[in-house]
Write an enzyme that holds these catalytic residues in place. Structure first.
Site, PDB file in Angstrom:
ATOM      1  NE  ARG A 130      74.935  53.729  79.323  1.00 21.31           N
ATOM      2  CZ  ARG A 130      75.028  54.225  78.120  1.00 21.31           C
ATOM      3  NH1 ARG A 130      76.127  54.097  77.426  1.00 21.31           N
ATOM      4  NH2 ARG A 130      74.033  54.856  77.578  1.00 21.31           N
ATOM      5  CB  CYS A 131      75.862  50.719  87.076  1.00 23.03           C
ATOM      6  SG  CYS A 131      75.590  49.937  88.662  1.00 23.03           S
ATOM      7  CD  GLU A 180      73.271  54.818  85.715  1.00 20.99           C
ATOM      8  OE1 GLU A 180      74.090  55.676  85.985  1.00 20.99           O
ATOM      9  OE2 GLU A 180      72.505  54.313  86.536  1.00 20.99           O
ATOM     10  CD  GLN A 196      81.091  60.538  84.734  1.00 21.00           C
ATOM     11  OE1 GLN A 196      81.968  59.725  84.487  1.00 21.00           O
ATOM     12  NE2 GLN A 196      79.877  60.157  85.078  1.00 21.00           N
TER      13      GLN A 196
END
Ligand SMILES: Cc1cc2nc3c(=O)[nH]c(=O)nc-3n(C[C@H](O)[C@H](O)[C@H](O)COP(=O)(O)OP(=O)(O)OC[C@H]3O[C@@H](n4cnc5c(N)ncnc54)[C@H](O)[C@@H]3O)c2cc1C
Ligand code: FES
Ligand code: FES
Lengths: 162, 295, 783
Positions: free
Chosen positions: C367-368, C737, C220
């Protein structure tokens, strides 16, 4: 030597008996659209059609499908025309990272083939419950499958009326 | 993720299969649907030196029926019953859709499920409820074993190393009786094995008296169990709420669950009670509604 | 329904995704699809013990397995000074174990062979003698004197990693002491895992002849990976080419550098061959970074009419054996200080203590945006407890305490400046959608019938887009992001960014954004990410930062191009640049709109017909350092019913109204929300990486680490309000998110609401049926 018909084409390759069908398809035949996402037969990223029936190709031996018919995501598009499911997944945002998509498409194809009658949202949700998706939350996948069903039905109507 | 190497045989006749199995005995494993064996081999929890793939033996892939029993070859896949309503054995259809997930069901076999003897096997519970017989054969002998005598312990059955399950026979209730069934399964998600699974089937005469009853339980013992005490409370009675209540209590006593991450022993017993009750009530309602159903 | 990519003015429209044609054909190119000539495969041997001394490793067996080419152990790496590597959190982590293992499944040896199967056979043939040591599983026990010191390599001889605090402790305590109403709740967010369907993996391809390493990796953050790898391996950075091909989901899992990657690189350096390593799902869940594992306590002080006065939070953070959190350097507990949420707390204090245990390392932003999920879950849960205590409707309590629209920019007591929001409006929309009044009415009726029905609200505020470089860096590298745009002579565009999408649709949304700025259609703009030799340096895609940072860079790079284009247009129109106007798709001469040139006319002129003295070409690069973070927010409402027989919870409805500022592509935003809600649903109801007393991982694969299928997943109902970010070039905030951050509390609040008439204020997640049933039984509600 394992011989299969894959996407209507006869193919063969020499592999060990322990070679799993998913790796036979990916590594030996070079069709990398079929994915591998787990080691416990849980995710369905590896789904292909074996004699028209959707199965998890990571949990079948390549040698065991000697002489059988396999269909993978690469076989969906016909003569440059996307399969209605492919088109519907695209139109309805039925995919994000795309990793589960080939498996979803193959399961959905079998669903549309095997249930000519009415299909509702719950039917689709049940049918794809062996295929995990971490990105889409399934809403748009369900929408896409139902949209493809409509398209196919319209196409049949046209054939009938013409 | 990849099995250890093995030798692979794909016999096409029963004789051939029995021959190879006799030759390799302990070293060999039968490969049916492969939906339990291959996952274990991939994780290297099982490492047979020889695999005998029986999928090519068409004799074991047939279903026959006479007046008294239905006999299905051991290679019938779970999905067959997901799409087939047998009016005299509704439990088959009721159960099939709860096993694993649709893709596993397209591959896994009824015979493989019994031979594997997972305590959480849904067919184990249902076929116990149906009082099935298992046909077992080797090169030298064949025998019928009541499924109730078949399971010994977790992943252990009475099968000898040279024996193969070839067929499963299910007795049919009297043709004039009405049969209702339910399979109730608590699972955390699709694809999960049962936290608790309960199979119930009852046949009624035209007075609404239970003539045959079966209760099978999954994941609440070392192997799938039958609640025979509870069954006997049902036979020759109408399914009143008292009878249902008693049978449910009895089944909860008969099971033998373990506490684990899926729930305490107490919880699992309670679920057996709840599911037996719900299943029987639903069956009773089916019987009451039987005449309303379109033919 | 979506629209075609050839439409002009595409910003804000549901443009069909440009990446899909390859994915729907099975022509995506994910890591494991890449095959290089002469490539070998690697497998890792892992520890069966959670804590054990390694007495001996015998590798001869492996070398005798047919096809095996090489084996390395920690000792071999130690000789190269590579047995340890730095983590992003400033700790260090073993690559291959030396001396002892600290968690089950820890990497012990690497084997390379001609096939995947042979590599595994080789690993299985290695013999290791272990001497088991006492295991530390619980973080609270880890902090006691009785616990053995796990990290003997550290100077401090205890299991405490860090203490971090923010806010005014004394003032908060004083305010609490005088508050007429006080509530405390202990909230745990269990250890979970992002588990994208594609596991992690890499191919390291070192060419001895050129000295160049090409490193294909599921990443990523490819540039950050290049820099880290260069620092770890000593290879010069310009001789490392990182390629992150199509990524099959990331969610934070593919941000860190993992031991397997380093082993593959070492093997390639050693053998001069391409080495492929693909982790199994079990390896993914048991060893690559987990998330959460926060044990939190919060106390709120409030007035009797429900105005919050103070918030105090204490937290124990279980980081496992190494602190491998992927947080910005100055933030050992990430952005946890967003914990005051959407509410105007006059004072607040939060502290976090990090602890070592015998578990896999990590603490990533799943996801945060770095511990924001933990913070939001906590505040939204404790606000619920406060509402119960006050016997006040939870929507009303929230309304009374929202930061009002006129208060923005709002400085929170823990130091963040919220950019914008209209919380009341967002909540109102959600309440309307679900018919809140009617719902409460029907809840009353159903309760009278003995049903257990609950309604749960979560009105969270996220903090995303790290970040301004004065505050945010990772291992010293400032957290800006970048975009380079080249306009070709025919007016077609290629743009490259420092981010790397994993399903978010950047190839479409960034094309829309740039096309809008340049007066083109999305079809005219090709987006490329993930190749460090071509893309400008950037920090990558996670923490919802792509749109806030790289999106800003893209808009500003495009504007640079437009300003040069204006000069050229003036030349073509034969007017002065001041007399050129931009009409959205082209330049017109002021007062003579028939005299018009569009971007392709200008592009051609940039290479063929320039004004005197102008530098040829039409390109721009922008490194965007955002002035602030962005603060997306939302109002979520869950409706649940509980089966009194089994304890199963059914989500009857779920409404999500998000405010992520300006929307580039509503279809993509909605898709992100669906996906995030589903992950939040999994976390609330079925996911936990659990351990037994010996430190054995009890949920190492998808049979026990449960991912919801289409059958369990509720049908999501979504909508939006739009409060643009005042400081972002196009007003966008980021959305990936929010649904994962905001939804778990809504589910739990709903379940608690169903049970609250019986005195329940808290139920620990995951909400397994047996847990609910135990409550039903205790309260005499089980049937
Ligand atoms: C993800 C997943 C979820 C699952 N969930 C469930 C579930 O919820 N409920 C459930 O009941 N099952 C579940 N299963 C198991 C599944 O139903 C299997 O199909 C079944 O247990 C085994 O059948 P099989 O034909 O696949 O057997 P195989 O895997 O081929 O064999 C299993 C064992 O039985 C032996 N064997 C097979 N056939 C014979 C025979 N004819 N004679 C003698 N020995 C034989 C084999 O040697 C092996 O030891 C699940 C499986 C998976 C992968
Ligand atoms: S790879 Fe997951 S089921 Fe086949
Ligand atoms: S689209 Fe990413 S897993 Fe389904």
């Amino acid at each position: 030597m394992v011989r299969v018909t894959i996407n209507k084409e006869p193919r063969e390759a020499l592999v060990e008996p322990r070679t799993l069908l998913a790796y036979f398809i990916r590594d030996a035949l070079g069709l990398t659209g079929t994915h591998v996402g787990c080691d416990t037969t849980s995710c369905g990223a590896c789904t292909v059609l074996l004699d028209g029936v959707p199965v998890k190709s990571c949990t079948i031996l390549a040698i065991a499908v000697q002489g059988h018919e396999i269909e993978t995501v690469e076989g969906l598009e016909q003569e440059g025309v996307l399969h209605p499911l492919q088109q519907a997944f695209w139109d309805n945002h039925g995919l994000q990272c795309g990793f589960c998509t080939p498996g979803m498409l193959m399961t959905s194809k079998a669903l549309l083939q095997s249930s000519p009658g009415e299909l509702n949202e719950a039917d689709v949700r049940r049918a794809i419950s062996g295929n995990l998706c971490r990105c889409t939350g399934y809403v748009n996948i369900v929408k896409a499958v139902l949209a493809a069903r409509e398209r196919l039905r319209e196409a049949q109507e046209e054939v009938r009326t013409s | 993720m990849f099995p250890y190497p093995f030798r692979y045989f794909a016999p096409t006749t029963p004789e051939e299969a029995f021959g190879v199995l006799e030759q390799y005995g302990d070293e060999a494993k039968i490969l049916a649907g492969g939906q339990s064996l291959l996952p274990m081999m991939k994780l290297r929890l099982a490492a047979p030196g020889v695999l005998i793939d029986i999928n090519g033996i068409s004799e074991w892939n047939r279903i026959t029926e006479d007046a008294h029993a239905l006999t299905q070859g051991s290679l019938i896949r779970h999905s067959h019953w997901e799409h087939t309503h047998h009016i005299r054995i509704p439990l088959l259809y009721e159960t099939a859709g709860h096993i694993a997930d649709p893709l596993v069901r397209n591959r896994g076999t009824v015979g493989g499920s019994l031979a594997h003897a997972d305590p959480a096997a849904d067919w184990g519970a249902s076929l116990l409820a149906l009082k099935a017989q298992v046909h077992v054969q080797s090169r030298v002998r064949e025998r019928w074993i009541a499924l109730r005598d078949f399971f010994i312990d977790t992943f252990v059955t009475v099968l000898e190393p040279q024996e193969i399950v070839t067929a499963i026979q299910i007795p049919l209730a009297s043709e004039t009786d009405f049969t209702g069934a339910r399979y109730l399964k608590l699972e955390r998600k699709v694809g999960d094995f049962a936290v608790v699974g309960v199979a119930v089937t009852c046949s009624f005469n035209d007075q609404g008296i239970v003539t045959e009853a079966g209760i099978g339980l999954a994941a609440v013992g070392a192997s799938p169990l039958s609640a025979s005490g509870a069954e006997s409370l049902l036979i020759n009675h109408p399914l009143t709420s008292e009878v249902i209540q008693e049978a449910a209590e009895r089944a909860a006593e008969e099971c033998d669950p373990q506490s684990d991450r899926r729930g305490s022993e107490e919880y699992k017993r309670a679920m057996v009670r709840v599911f037996v009750k719900r299943g029987l009530r639903a069956i009773q309602a089916d019987w009451e509604n039987r005449l309303k159903k379109p033919a | 329904m979506s629209i075609d990519i050839t439409e002009s003015r595409p910003l804000g429209k549901a443009v069909k995704r440009k990446e899909d044609p390859r994915f729907i054909r099975g022509q995506g190119r994910y890591l494991d699809d890449i095959v290089l000539p002469g490539m070998l495969y690697m497998a890792l041997l892992r520890s069966p013990y959670a804590h054990a001394r390694i007495k001996q490793i015998r590798t001869q067996g492996a070398l005798q397995v047919p096809g095996v080419k090489a084996v390395i152990t920690g000792e071999d790496l130690a000789a190269m000074n590579l047995a340890w590597m730095p983590t992003m959190a400033g700790d260090r982590q073993m690559v291959l174990a030396t001396g002892k293992v600290l968690f089950q499944y820890q990497e012990v040896a690497a084997v390379v062979a001609e096939s995947r199967e042979a590599a595994e056979d080789g690993a299985a043939a290695i013999e290791v003698d272990y001497e088991p040591l006492p295991v530390v599983v619980g973080p609270f026990f880890a902090l006691t004197d009785k616990a053995p010191v796990l990290r003997e390599d550290r100077e401090s001889k205890n299991n405490h990693i860090f203490h971090w605090e923010v806010g005014d402790k004394e003032a908060t305590q004083a305010q609490l002491n005088t508050s007429p109403v006080r509530v405390t709740e202990h909230i745990r967010m269990p250890r979970v895992h992002p588990a994208p369907i594609e596991p992690c993996g890499c191919i390291a391809d070192f060419q001895r002849s050129t000295g160049k390493l090409t490193w294909y990796v599921t990443s990523q953050a490819p540039h950050a990976h290049r820099t880290v790898l260069s620092m770890v391996s000593g290879l010069p950075e310009h001789m490392i080419h990182v390629i992150s091909p199509d990524v099959g989901g990331g969610f934070g899992n593919k941000v860190p550098v993992y031991p397997g990657y380093v082993c593959a690189v070492v093997m390639s350096l050693k053998l001069g061959k391409p080495i492929k390593w693909i982790e199994t799902r079990t390896e993914n869940i048991t060893t690559t970074n987990f998330a959460r594992d926060y044990h939190m306590s919060a106390e709120i002080g409030a007035t009797e009419d429900g105005r919050v006065m103070a918030l105090k939070v204490t937290t124990i953070a279980d980081h496992g054996a190494f602190d491998a959190a992927a947080d910005p350097s100055k933030f050992p507990a990430g952005l946890f200080s967003i914990v005051t949420g959407s509410y105007q707390f006059p004072v607040a204090f939060a502290e976090v203590d990090g602890v070592y245990t015998n578990k896999a390392p990590g603490g990533i932003a799943y996801r945060c945006s770095f511990r924001v999920t933990e913070a939001s879950f906590l505040i939204e849960r404790v606000m619920n407890t406060l509402a119960l205590k006050l016997n006040m409707d939870p929507a009303e309590l929230r309304r009374r305490n929202f930061v009002p629209p006129e208060a923005f920019p709002y400085l929170s007591p823990l130091g963040w400046t919220y950019d914008s929001g209209n919380y009341d409006k967002t909540l109102t929309r959600a309440l309307e959608m679900i018919d809140y009044q009617g719902l409460r009415e029907s809840q009353r009726k159903r309760r009278d019938r003995g049903e257990l029905v609950g309604i749960g609200i979560s009105t969270f505020t996220e903090i995303v887009g790290a970040g301004p470089s004065h505050t945010f860096d990772i291992m010293g590298i400032k957290m800006f992001d970048s975009c380079e745009i080249r306009v070709h002579p025919t007016g077609k565009v290629i743009a490259r960014l420092g981010t790397r999408h994993q399903g978010q649709g950047h190839e479409t949304t960034f094309a829309q954004l740039i096309a809008e700025e340049l007066g083109l259609s999305a079809a005219d703009v090709l987006i490329e990410e993930g190749d460090t030799d071509t893309a400008p340096y950037g920090l990558g895609t996670y923490a919802s930062r792509s749109t806030p940072t790289a999106g800003g860079a893209a808009a500003l790079a495009a504007r640079r191009i437009r300003s040069k284009a204006r000069q050229i247009a003036a030349h073509l129109l034969e007017v002065s640049p001041d007399d050129v106007e931009w009409d959205g798709t082209g330049f017109v001469a002021a007062g003579a709109s028939s005299r018009r040139v569009n971007m392709s006319d200008v592009a051609l002129a940039a290479y063929t017909n320039l004004p005197q003295g102008m530098e040829p070409g039409l390109e721009a690069t922008y490194y965007y350092d955002p002035p602030n973070l962005t603060f997306p927010n939302g109002a979520y409402i869950a409706v649940v019913s509980i089966d009194r027989g089994t304890g199963q919870v059914r989500v009857e409805r779920f409404v999500a109204v998000d405010d992520c500022g300006t929307v580039i592509n509503p279809m993509v935003v909605e898709g992100q929300v669906h996906g995030g809600l589903t992950e939040g649903f999994g976390i609330a109801f079925m996911q936990e990486i659990a351990f037994d007393e010996e430190g054995n991982n009890l949920s190492p694969n998808f049979m026990e680490y449960l991912v919801p299928t289409a059958v369990e997943t509720p049908k999501w109902e979504t909508d939006r309000t739009v409060t643009p970010s005042p400081h972002h070039p196009i007003g966008a905030k980021g959305v990936g998110e929010s649904p994962n951050v905001g939804s778990p509390a809504a589910f739990v609040n709903a379940v608690v609401d169903a049970l609250s008439p019986y005195g329940i204020t808290n139920v620990e997640i995951p909400l397994f049926p047996w847990k609910i049933w135990e409550i039903l039984k205790e309260k005499g509600l089980a049937m």
